[in-house]
Design an enzyme around this catalytic site. Structure first.
Site, PDB file in Angstrom:
ATOM      1  N   ASP A 139      60.045 -17.413   9.585  1.00  0.00           N
ATOM      2  CA  ASP A 139      60.103 -16.574   8.388  1.00  0.00           C
ATOM      3  C   ASP A 139      59.582 -15.184   8.730  1.00  0.00           C
ATOM      4  O   ASP A 139      58.525 -15.043   9.358  1.00  0.00           O
ATOM      5  CB  ASP A 139      59.237 -17.187   7.273  1.00  0.00           C
ATOM      6  CG  ASP A 139      59.285 -16.348   6.010  1.00  0.00           C
ATOM      7  OD1 ASP A 139      60.337 -16.364   5.329  1.00  0.00           O
ATOM      8  OD2 ASP A 139      58.293 -15.657   5.707  1.00  0.00           O
ATOM      9  N   GLY A 178      51.348 -19.315   9.329  1.00  0.00           N
ATOM     10  CA  GLY A 178      51.147 -18.020   9.978  1.00  0.00           C
ATOM     11  C   GLY A 178      50.343 -18.206  11.250  1.00  0.00           C
ATOM     12  O   GLY A 178      49.294 -18.843  11.233  1.00  0.00           O
ATOM     13  N   ALA A 179      50.844 -17.677  12.372  1.00  0.00           N
ATOM     14  CA  ALA A 179      50.112 -17.804  13.640  1.00  0.00           C
ATOM     15  C   ALA A 179      50.224 -16.502  14.416  1.00  0.00           C
ATOM     16  O   ALA A 179      51.224 -15.797  14.328  1.00  0.00           O
ATOM     17  CB  ALA A 179      50.676 -18.960  14.466  1.00  0.00           C
ATOM     18  N   TYR A 225      56.628  -6.751   7.013  1.00  0.00           N
ATOM     19  CA  TYR A 225      55.604  -7.226   7.959  1.00  0.00           C
ATOM     20  C   TYR A 225      55.522  -6.284   9.160  1.00  0.00           C
ATOM     21  O   TYR A 225      56.451  -6.194   9.974  1.00  0.00           O
ATOM     22  CB  TYR A 225      55.889  -8.665   8.429  1.00  0.00           C
ATOM     23  CG  TYR A 225      55.974  -9.680   7.308  1.00  0.00           C
ATOM     24  CD1 TYR A 225      55.371  -9.440   6.066  1.00  0.00           C
ATOM     25  CD2 TYR A 225      56.644 -10.883   7.468  1.00  0.00           C
ATOM     26  CE1 TYR A 225      55.446 -10.361   5.027  1.00  0.00           C
ATOM     27  CE2 TYR A 225      56.726 -11.814   6.430  1.00  0.00           C
ATOM     28  CZ  TYR A 225      56.128 -11.534   5.211  1.00  0.00           C
ATOM     29  OH  TYR A 225      56.212 -12.449   4.191  1.00  0.00           O
ATOM     30  N   CYS A 273      46.167 -20.968   3.223  1.00  0.00           N
ATOM     31  CA  CYS A 273      45.403 -20.098   2.323  1.00  0.00           C
ATOM     32  C   CYS A 273      44.816 -18.907   3.103  1.00  0.00           C
ATOM     33  O   CYS A 273      43.640 -18.590   2.996  1.00  0.00           O
ATOM     34  CB  CYS A 273      44.327 -20.868   1.562  1.00  0.00           C
ATOM     35  SG  CYS A 273      43.844 -20.028   0.051  1.00  0.00           S
ATOM     36  N   ARG A 274      45.709 -18.303   3.915  1.00  0.00           N
ATOM     37  CA  ARG A 274      45.355 -17.109   4.684  1.00  0.00           C
ATOM     38  C   ARG A 274      44.153 -17.342   5.607  1.00  0.00           C
ATOM     39  O   ARG A 274      43.243 -16.539   5.684  1.00  0.00           O
ATOM     40  CB  ARG A 274      45.155 -15.912   3.744  1.00  0.00           C
ATOM     41  CG  ARG A 274      46.447 -15.652   2.942  1.00  0.00           C
ATOM     42  CD  ARG A 274      46.293 -14.697   1.823  1.00  0.00           C
ATOM     43  NE  ARG A 274      45.477 -15.131   0.727  1.00  0.00           N
ATOM     44  CZ  ARG A 274      45.848 -16.003  -0.216  1.00  0.00           C
ATOM     45  NH1 ARG A 274      47.035 -16.571  -0.166  1.00  0.00           N
ATOM     46  NH2 ARG A 274      45.023 -16.337  -1.196  1.00  0.00           N
TER      47      ARG A 274
END
Ligand code: NAP
Length: 327
Positions: free
Chosen positions: A50, A278-279, A55, A205-206
Site C-alpha cells: 500500500d 507499516g515497516a 507519503y 496503532c502507529r
C-alpha cells in the site's frame, strides 16, 4: 500466507504499508532499507504493498517503483496506491477535482514506473464536491484497464453508497486496530454485507502495539506521533499499560508477543480482508511469520476487550489524522 480475492486477484492478507519509508513524518529511512523492505515481502509470501503520493511527497511511490524494477516481475506485486490528497505550505487537504485525480494518476504511474495500478483508492473523501465526481474518474480508469480495482479510504457508509451508484467499490481502507474500532459500528458490517474488501491501516496503532515503546522512548521532533493524542501523557501511560497486559496475555495464552496478537486480532475479526503493516526495514517484518497458523477464539477476543477496558479509561481515536477542508 493467507490470501483473499480482490476483483479476481489473490492478495495477501498482510500487506506492507509504505508511509514510513517515505521518511518525512516518521524519521529518515535509508533508500537501501526502504527498497529492501519492499522486496522482502516475497520471502514472507506477501504480494500487497500500500502506498500513496502523499507519503514522503512522492518518495514512497518512487521507492516502490525502484523495488519493482529491481525485482523485475511487475506482476508479482499487488500495488494499491491512492489519489485525492494535496499538500502545500498550509497543510494537507482532500482534493478530488477530476482534473487533479487524472493528473495524480499519471504522476503515480511515472513514479511507480508502471503502466497500471492494481488497486486505486480515493485517499480521503473531498467534502467540497460530490463524491460522484471522483467515482466518475475511477470508472473511466477501470473501464480503460488502467486500474484493476477501485477502492476508497476513510469513507462513511453514505459516501460509499453515493460512490457505488457510479463506480464499483471493491475495497475500503479504514483505520482499525485493538485500540481503534470505530468501524465496528457501521462501516465494517456494511462492507461485509456488500462484499467490499476491507484493508485496515494503522494495524499496529502507529507502533504502539508493536511493543517496543516505553514512557521514556524519545519521539523525535517532527515525528507524526508527536501529534497523536495517544502518545501524550497521562493517556500514553494508560495505553502502555494496556500493551503490557496484552503482551502478557499473548505470551501466556499463545507463546506470542503483543505485535503478533495485534495483527492476528485484526485478521480474525469478521469482515476483514487484510491488515497493512507499516515497516521501515526488513527486520520489522520478521514478525509476520508468527502471525500464521493460530487464531483467536471468542474467549481470547473477550480477554483482549477486558484488558483494553481495564487500562484505557480515557480512549481517543485517530481523528487527528483527518486532512483539512480546502477553501
Ligand atoms: P502501523 O502499521 O500502525 O505502525 C507502523 C510502525 O510500527 C512502523 O513504522 C514502526 O515504527 C513500528 N513497527 C513496525 N513493525 C515493527 C516491529 N516488528 N517491531 C517494532 N516496531 C515495529 O502504521 P501506519 O503507518 O499508521 O499504518 C500502516 C500503513 O497503513 C501505512 O504505511 C499506510 O500504507 C497505511 N495508512 C493509510 C492511511 C489512510 O488514510 N488510508 C492512514 C495511515 C496509514 P517505529 O520503528 O518508528 O517504531
Amino acid at each position: 500466507m493467507e490470501f483473499f480475492s480482490l476483483n479476481g486477484k489473490q492478495v495477501s492478507r498482510i500487506g506492507l504499508g509504505t508511509w514510513a519509508i517515505g521518511g518525512g513524518e516518521w524519521g529518515a529511512v535509508s533508500e537501501d532499507d526502504a527498497v529492501a523492505t519492499c522486496r522482502v515481502i516475497f520471502d514472507l509470501g506477501m504480494n500487497l504493498i500500500d502506498v500513496a503520493p502523499i507519503y514522503g511527497h512522492g518518495r514512497s511511490e518512487e521507492i516502490v517503483g525502484k523495488a519493482m524494477r529491481e525485482h523485475g516481475r511487475r506482476e508479482d506485486f499487488y500495488i494499491a496506491t491512492k489519489a485525492g490528497l494535496e499538500w502545500n505550505e498550509r497543510g494537507v487537504f482532500s482534493n478530488s477535482e477530476p482534473a487533479r485525480l487524472r493528473q495524480e494518476f499519471e504522476d503515480s504511474l511515472r513514479r511507480l514506473r508502471t503502466d497500471y495500478v492494481d488497486l486505486y483508492q480515493i485517499h480521503w473523501p473531498d467534502t467540497t464536491i460530490p463524491v460522484e465526481r471522483a467515482a466518475e474518474v475511477m470508472r473511466e480508469l477501470l473501464g480503460a484497464g488502467r486500474i484493476r480495482a477501485v477502492g476508497v479510504s476513510n469513507f462513511s457508509v453514505a459516501q460509499m453508497e453515493a460512490f457505488a451508484a457510479i463506480a464499483p467499490v471493491h475495497s475500503n481502507q479504514p483505520p482499525y486496530n485493538i485500540f481503534e474500532r470505530e468501524i465496528d459500528v457501521e462501516i465494517l458490517p456494511y462492507c461485509e454485507r456488500r462484499g467490499i474488501a476491507v484493508l485496515t491501516y494503522s494495524s499496529l496503532c502507529r507502533s504502539l502495539l508493536a511493543g517496543r515503546l516505553t514512557a521514556e522512548t524519545p519521539i523525535p521532533e517532527g515525528d507524526i506521533r508527536r501529534l497523536d493524542p495517544k502518545f501524550q501523557q497521562p493517556r500514553f501511560g494508560q495505553y502502555l499499560r494496556a500493551v503490557a497486559g496484552l503482551d502478557a496475555f499473548a505470551q501466556k495464552q499463545f507463546g506470542k508477543r503483543v505485535v503478533h496478537l495485534a495483527v492476528r486480532w485484526i485478521l480474525d475479526r469478521p469482515g476483514i480482508s487484510a491488515a497493512l503493516w507499516g515497516a521501515k526495514r526488513p527486520a520489522q517484518l520478521d514478525a509476520v511469520k508468527e502471525i500464521l497458523g493460530w487464531k483467536l477464539d471468542a474467549e481470547a477476543m473477550a480477554e483482549v476487550d477486558r484488558i483494553v477496558t481495564e487500562y484505557v479509561t480515557d480512549p481517543v481515536g485517530p481523528e487527528y489524522l483527518t486532512p483539512g477542508v480546502r477553501s
